[in-house]
Design a protein around this motif. Sequence first.
Motif, PDB file in Angstrom:
ATOM      1  N   LEU A  50      14.583  50.977 -48.095  1.00 60.08           N
ATOM      2  CA  LEU A  50      15.365  51.822 -47.194  1.00 60.08           C
ATOM      3  C   LEU A  50      14.873  51.693 -45.758  1.00 60.08           C
ATOM      4  O   LEU A  50      15.675  51.584 -44.822  1.00 60.08           O
ATOM      5  CB  LEU A  50      15.279  53.282 -47.650  1.00 60.08           C
ATOM      6  CG  LEU A  50      16.062  54.298 -46.810  1.00 60.08           C
ATOM      7  CD1 LEU A  50      17.544  53.965 -46.812  1.00 60.08           C
ATOM      8  CD2 LEU A  50      15.836  55.711 -47.335  1.00 60.08           C
ATOM      9  N   GLN A  51      13.551  51.685 -45.580  1.00 54.14           N
ATOM     10  CA  GLN A  51      12.998  51.532 -44.235  1.00 54.14           C
ATOM     11  C   GLN A  51      13.356  50.171 -43.647  1.00 54.14           C
ATOM     12  O   GLN A  51      13.665  50.056 -42.457  1.00 54.14           O
ATOM     13  CB  GLN A  51      11.481  51.710 -44.281  1.00 54.14           C
ATOM     14  CG  GLN A  51      11.037  53.129 -44.609  1.00 54.14           C
ATOM     15  CD  GLN A  51       9.541  53.243 -44.783  1.00 54.14           C
ATOM     16  OE1 GLN A  51       8.835  52.235 -44.893  1.00 54.14           O
ATOM     17  NE2 GLN A  51       9.032  54.462 -44.825  1.00 54.14           N
ATOM     18  N   ARG A  52      13.324  49.134 -44.480  1.00 58.04           N
ATOM     19  CA  ARG A  52      13.672  47.796 -44.005  1.00 58.04           C
ATOM     20  C   ARG A  52      15.141  47.729 -43.602  1.00 58.04           C
ATOM     21  O   ARG A  52      15.489  47.166 -42.552  1.00 58.04           O
ATOM     22  CB  ARG A  52      13.356  46.771 -45.095  1.00 58.04           C
ATOM     23  CG  ARG A  52      13.605  45.339 -44.676  1.00 58.04           C
ATOM     24  CD  ARG A  52      12.937  44.372 -45.629  1.00 58.04           C
ATOM     25  NE  ARG A  52      13.218  44.664 -47.017  1.00 58.04           N
ATOM     26  CZ  ARG A  52      12.336  45.155 -47.873  1.00 58.04           C
ATOM     27  NH1 ARG A  52      11.105  45.429 -47.476  1.00 58.04           N
ATOM     28  NH2 ARG A  52      12.665  45.384 -49.139  1.00 58.04           N
ATOM     29  N   LEU A  53      16.001  48.330 -44.413  1.00 58.82           N
ATOM     30  CA  LEU A  53      17.426  48.339 -44.086  1.00 58.82           C
ATOM     31  C   LEU A  53      17.693  49.130 -42.807  1.00 58.82           C
ATOM     32  O   LEU A  53      18.521  48.733 -41.979  1.00 58.82           O
ATOM     33  CB  LEU A  53      18.221  48.943 -45.250  1.00 58.82           C
ATOM     34  CG  LEU A  53      18.325  48.078 -46.511  1.00 58.82           C
ATOM     35  CD1 LEU A  53      19.013  48.852 -47.625  1.00 58.82           C
ATOM     36  CD2 LEU A  53      19.080  46.789 -46.224  1.00 58.82           C
ATOM     37  N   GLN A  54      16.974  50.240 -42.640  1.00 58.64           N
ATOM     38  CA  GLN A  54      17.153  51.043 -41.435  1.00 58.64           C
ATOM     39  C   GLN A  54      16.724  50.263 -40.196  1.00 58.64           C
ATOM     40  O   GLN A  54      17.405  50.292 -39.163  1.00 58.64           O
ATOM     41  CB  GLN A  54      16.347  52.335 -41.554  1.00 58.64           C
ATOM     42  CG  GLN A  54      16.571  53.310 -40.398  1.00 58.64           C
ATOM     43  CD  GLN A  54      15.817  54.606 -40.597  1.00 58.64           C
ATOM     44  OE1 GLN A  54      14.961  54.698 -41.466  1.00 58.64           O
ATOM     45  NE2 GLN A  54      16.126  55.605 -39.805  1.00 58.64           N
ATOM     46  N   ALA A  55      15.587  49.553 -40.302  1.00 56.90           N
ATOM     47  CA  ALA A  55      15.114  48.751 -39.168  1.00 56.90           C
ATOM     48  C   ALA A  55      16.104  47.630 -38.853  1.00 56.90           C
ATOM     49  O   ALA A  55      16.394  47.351 -37.680  1.00 56.90           O
ATOM     50  CB  ALA A  55      13.733  48.177 -39.483  1.00 56.90           C
ATOM     51  N   GLU A  56      16.627  46.985 -39.898  1.00 52.82           N
ATOM     52  CA  GLU A  56      17.602  45.917 -39.680  1.00 52.82           C
ATOM     53  C   GLU A  56      18.871  46.459 -39.025  1.00 52.82           C
ATOM     54  O   GLU A  56      19.451  45.811 -38.149  1.00 52.82           O
ATOM     55  CB  GLU A  56      17.939  45.249 -41.012  1.00 52.82           C
ATOM     56  CG  GLU A  56      16.794  44.431 -41.592  1.00 52.82           C
ATOM     57  CD  GLU A  56      17.142  43.843 -42.943  1.00 52.82           C
ATOM     58  OE1 GLU A  56      18.257  44.144 -43.448  1.00 52.82           O
ATOM     59  OE2 GLU A  56      16.327  43.089 -43.500  1.00 52.82           O
ATOM     60  N   PHE A  57      19.291  47.652 -39.447  1.00 55.71           N
ATOM     61  CA  PHE A  57      20.488  48.245 -38.852  1.00 55.71           C
ATOM     62  C   PHE A  57      20.265  48.572 -37.382  1.00 55.71           C
ATOM     63  O   PHE A  57      21.139  48.318 -36.534  1.00 55.71           O
ATOM     64  CB  PHE A  57      20.882  49.514 -39.610  1.00 55.71           C
ATOM     65  CG  PHE A  57      22.024  50.256 -38.978  1.00 55.71           C
ATOM     66  CD1 PHE A  57      23.322  49.780 -39.081  1.00 55.71           C
ATOM     67  CD2 PHE A  57      21.801  51.425 -38.266  1.00 55.71           C
ATOM     68  CE1 PHE A  57      24.376  50.456 -38.483  1.00 55.71           C
ATOM     69  CE2 PHE A  57      22.849  52.106 -37.670  1.00 55.71           C
ATOM     70  CZ  PHE A  57      24.135  51.624 -37.782  1.00 55.71           C
TER      71      PHE A  57
END
Length: 203
Positions: free
Chosen positions: A76-83
């Motif tokens: 989730l943190q990785r997806l948030q950073a990518e977004f």
Amino acid sequence: MTEENLNPEEGESRPEVEEVAQQPSRDPAPSPEGDEPEVAGAAESPEAPGVEAGAGAGADELTVTKMELEERTLDLQRLQAEFLNYKRRVERDRELLRENATYAALTPIIDVLDTIDRAREHEPLEGGFKATAEQLERVVAGLGLVKFGEVGDAFDPTVHEALSHIGTDAEVEVTTCKVIAKAGYKIGDRVVRAAQVLVVDPA
């Protein structure tokens, strides 16, 4: 045959009772000193194998659940950073696209602005020509086109184009713009056209 004793009073005979030697009773051997007799049920029975297996399985499931939770959190943190990075790129690209469109639209107008400047050098603008010139300048300024280049500015090769050196000047300490042949224009930090100048050097 066993002899019978006659009882003179009763006239009856009694069999002679043989004395049987009583043997002493044999007590069990005493236990060694310090040993205590075992008491049935005194020792605790070990836990049932099923209970241990159930507890171990529960601990394993909890560990697996925690690991899965950590993995999902990292995802989730990785997806948030990518977004967030994607959002920044989109905003940057949108701003660059807008700036490029403005640059392409305003670059040809710079020649018209040069004509207005030359007209002002000859005589003050009047009438409809003055109103049109001022309106055009307001429009391009509203779109972000900024005019720069003044006599007395220190020469900066990043924004000035030196057409010629015209000697020295004791009043200046650095190379200085003495004549502005054409004003410079920029949009934000982007130079649309460098100011064309004549410069003097310190004496």
